[in-house]
Design a protein around this motif. Sequence first.
Motif, mmCIF file in Angstrom:
data_model
loop_
_atom_site.group_PDB
_atom_site.id
_atom_site.type_symbol
_atom_site.label_atom_id
_atom_site.label_comp_id
_atom_site.label_asym_id
_atom_site.label_seq_id
_atom_site.Cartn_x
_atom_site.Cartn_y
_atom_site.Cartn_z
ATOM 1 N N TYR A 115 0.845 -1.199 0.000
ATOM 2 C CA TYR A 115 0.000 0.000 0.000
ATOM 3 C C TYR A 115 0.879 1.249 0.000
ATOM 4 C CZ TYR A 115 -3.222 3.598 1.604
ATOM 5 O OH TYR A 115 -3.958 4.742 1.715
ATOM 6 N N ASN A 116 1.885 1.278 0.873
ATOM 7 C CA ASN A 116 2.780 2.429 0.940
ATOM 8 C C ASN A 116 3.574 2.593 -0.347
ATOM 9 O OD1 ASN A 116 2.014 3.240 3.494
ATOM 10 N ND2 ASN A 116 3.515 1.926 4.490
ATOM 11 N N ARG A 117 3.999 1.492 -0.923
ATOM 12 C CA ARG A 117 4.748 1.542 -2.189
ATOM 13 C C ARG A 117 3.882 2.144 -3.289
ATOM 14 N NH1 ARG A 117 8.649 -0.367 -5.632
ATOM 15 N NH2 ARG A 117 7.930 -1.503 -7.453
ATOM 16 N N THR A 118 2.628 1.699 -3.373
ATOM 17 C CA THR A 118 1.703 2.219 -4.386
ATOM 18 C C THR A 118 1.474 3.713 -4.178
ATOM 19 O OG1 THR A 118 0.619 0.078 -4.575
ATOM 20 C CG2 THR A 118 -0.614 1.985 -5.352
ATOM 21 N N ARG A 119 1.320 4.118 -2.933
ATOM 22 C CA ARG A 119 1.139 5.533 -2.621
ATOM 23 C C ARG A 119 2.356 6.349 -3.042
ATOM 24 N NH1 ARG A 119 -0.847 7.314 3.310
ATOM 25 N NH2 ARG A 119 1.062 8.473 3.286
ATOM 26 N N GLY A 120 3.538 5.815 -2.800
ATOM 27 C CA GLY A 120 4.768 6.500 -3.192
ATOM 28 C C GLY A 120 4.908 6.622 -4.703
ATOM 29 N N ILE A 121 4.557 5.566 -5.410
ATOM 30 C CA ILE A 121 4.630 5.587 -6.877
ATOM 31 C C ILE A 121 3.675 6.632 -7.433
ATOM 32 C CG2 ILE A 121 4.083 4.255 -8.965
ATOM 33 C CD1 ILE A 121 5.206 1.776 -7.433
ATOM 34 N N ARG A 122 2.476 6.698 -6.870
ATOM 35 C CA ARG A 122 1.503 7.710 -7.319
ATOM 36 C C ARG A 122 2.018 9.120 -7.066
ATOM 37 N NH1 ARG A 122 -3.540 4.921 -4.696
ATOM 38 N NH2 ARG A 122 -3.828 3.231 -6.164
ATOM 39 N N ALA A 123 2.647 9.327 -5.917
ATOM 40 C CA ALA A 123 3.197 10.647 -5.597
ATOM 41 C C ALA A 123 4.303 11.019 -6.585
ATOM 42 C CB ALA A 123 3.722 10.675 -4.162
ATOM 43 N N GLU A 124 5.177 10.066 -6.911
ATOM 44 C CA GLU A 124 6.235 10.322 -7.898
ATOM 45 C C GLU A 124 5.637 10.692 -9.249
ATOM 46 O OE1 GLU A 124 8.928 7.007 -8.246
ATOM 47 O OE2 GLU A 124 9.114 6.850 -6.066
ATOM 48 N N GLN A 125 4.644 9.933 -9.693
ATOM 49 C CA GLN A 125 4.010 10.200 -10.984
ATOM 50 C C GLN A 125 3.356 11.577 -11.004
ATOM 51 O OE1 GLN A 125 1.474 6.748 -11.152
ATOM 52 N NE2 GLN A 125 2.960 5.575 -12.349
#
Length: 91
Positions: A9-19
Amino acid sequence: MSRKRSGSYNRTRGIRAEQKVVNELKALGFDKVMSSRQGSKATDDNKIDILDTENQLPFGMNIQIKHQIPYPQYFKIREQSTAPNESFVIL
């Protein structure tokens, strides 16, 4: 979901923030930026999330994106990167 978030979940959130940051930079005219996950594993491993392939960003910034509460542990993250101090930024 419990208060403690799962790693995926945290990884997905981080990827979205980067994008989101990459898209915002591109909208501002910095069209040669990309997520380091797409461009360079070595850069990604060096705690740099936004890759500026043609040095368009001011001051040669190396950007680390954090989307978390509480605030990220800047000095711990900074110790894990070899990027120059003057160009290392956490958003």
